[in-house]
Design a protein around this motif. Structure first.
Motif, PDB file in Angstrom:
ATOM      1  N   ILE A  65     -55.560  32.298 -62.088  1.00 43.01           N
ATOM      2  CA  ILE A  65     -56.962  32.690 -61.910  1.00 43.01           C
ATOM      3  C   ILE A  65     -57.863  31.460 -61.825  1.00 43.01           C
ATOM      4  N   ILE A  66     -57.678  30.524 -62.740  1.00 45.21           N
ATOM      5  CA  ILE A  66     -58.556  29.357 -62.759  1.00 45.21           C
ATOM      6  C   ILE A  66     -58.321  28.463 -61.542  1.00 45.21           C
ATOM      7  N   VAL A  67     -57.066  28.335 -61.113  1.00 52.54           N
ATOM      8  CA  VAL A  67     -56.778  27.513 -59.936  1.00 52.54           C
ATOM      9  C   VAL A  67     -57.403  28.139 -58.693  1.00 52.54           C
ATOM     10  N   GLU A  68     -57.274  29.446 -58.537  1.00 53.75           N
ATOM     11  CA  GLU A  68     -57.872  30.123 -57.383  1.00 53.75           C
ATOM     12  C   GLU A  68     -59.394  29.960 -57.384  1.00 53.75           C
ATOM     13  N   PHE A  69     -60.011  30.123 -58.556  1.00 56.16           N
ATOM     14  CA  PHE A  69     -61.459  29.945 -58.662  1.00 56.16           C
ATOM     15  C   PHE A  69     -61.859  28.536 -58.255  1.00 56.16           C
TER      16      PHE A  69
ATOM     17  N   GLU B  27     -60.224  26.418 -56.380  1.00 54.76           N
ATOM     18  CA  GLU B  27     -60.002  26.218 -54.949  1.00 54.76           C
ATOM     19  C   GLU B  27     -61.182  26.764 -54.146  1.00 54.76           C
ATOM     20  N   ASN B  28     -61.740  27.870 -54.617  1.00 58.97           N
ATOM     21  CA  ASN B  28     -62.885  28.482 -53.937  1.00 58.97           C
ATOM     22  C   ASN B  28     -64.214  27.817 -54.284  1.00 58.97           C
TER      23      ASN B  28
ATOM     24  N   ALA C 164     -65.132  22.515 -59.538  1.00 57.54           N
ATOM     25  CA  ALA C 164     -63.880  21.928 -60.005  1.00 57.54           C
ATOM     26  C   ALA C 164     -64.029  20.438 -60.283  1.00 57.54           C
ATOM     27  N   LYS C 165     -64.783  19.763 -59.435  1.00 57.08           N
ATOM     28  CA  LYS C 165     -64.986  18.319 -59.593  1.00 57.08           C
ATOM     29  C   LYS C 165     -66.047  17.996 -60.638  1.00 57.08           C
ATOM     30  N   GLY C 166     -66.868  18.991 -60.967  1.00 60.79           N
ATOM     31  CA  GLY C 166     -67.926  18.765 -61.939  1.00 60.79           C
ATOM     32  C   GLY C 166     -69.189  18.203 -61.325  1.00 60.79           C
ATOM     33  N   TYR C 167     -69.249  18.124 -59.999  1.00 59.43           N
ATOM     34  CA  TYR C 167     -70.421  17.606 -59.307  1.00 59.43           C
ATOM     35  C   TYR C 167     -70.908  18.663 -58.333  1.00 59.43           C
ATOM     36  N   THR C 168     -71.907  19.422 -58.746  1.00 61.64           N
ATOM     37  CA  THR C 168     -72.419  20.479 -57.887  1.00 61.64           C
ATOM     38  C   THR C 168     -73.925  20.326 -57.718  1.00 61.64           C
TER      39      THR C 168
END
Length: 104
Positions: free
Chosen positions: A12-16, A18-19, A24-28
């Protein structure tokens, strides 16, 4: 210390992530309220597949620690070095299998 996540939660966390590669990188650059809502949505999904169950901050910590652990195993290589990462992962698996064969 308790288990950080189960195999379903891993998926679940990997799919999230990936989307949502920015999260995931912490830079949004997304609105903080939206990012928090996405983490809460992810937390609800992860908790429904639990145990373990955590709040959004707990799952953020799990994600950060998991990334850190993987980076350490890969020797700190970045994703811009796919050939070296592939070779290093393959090499690590060969070494691990060799050690198991020697020890067992």
């Amino acid at each position: 210390m308790g288990k950080h996540k189960n195999s379903v939660q891993n998926s679940i966390i990997v799919e999230f992530m990936e989307n949502n590669p920015d999260i995931a990188k912490g830079y949004t650059k997304r609105d903080k309220a939206l990012v928090n809502a996405l983490w809460q949505e992810l937390s609800n999904s992860l908790n429904s597949a639990g145990p373990p169950q955590k709040d959004a901050n707990g799952w953020k910590k799990v994600w950060t620690e998991w990334k850190s652990e993987i980076r350490k195993k890969l020797g700190g290589l970045s994703k811009t070095e796919p050939i070296e990462i592939s070779a290093k992962v393959h090499s690590h698996n060969i070494i691990a299998n060799s050690i198991l064969a020697i020890c067992c």
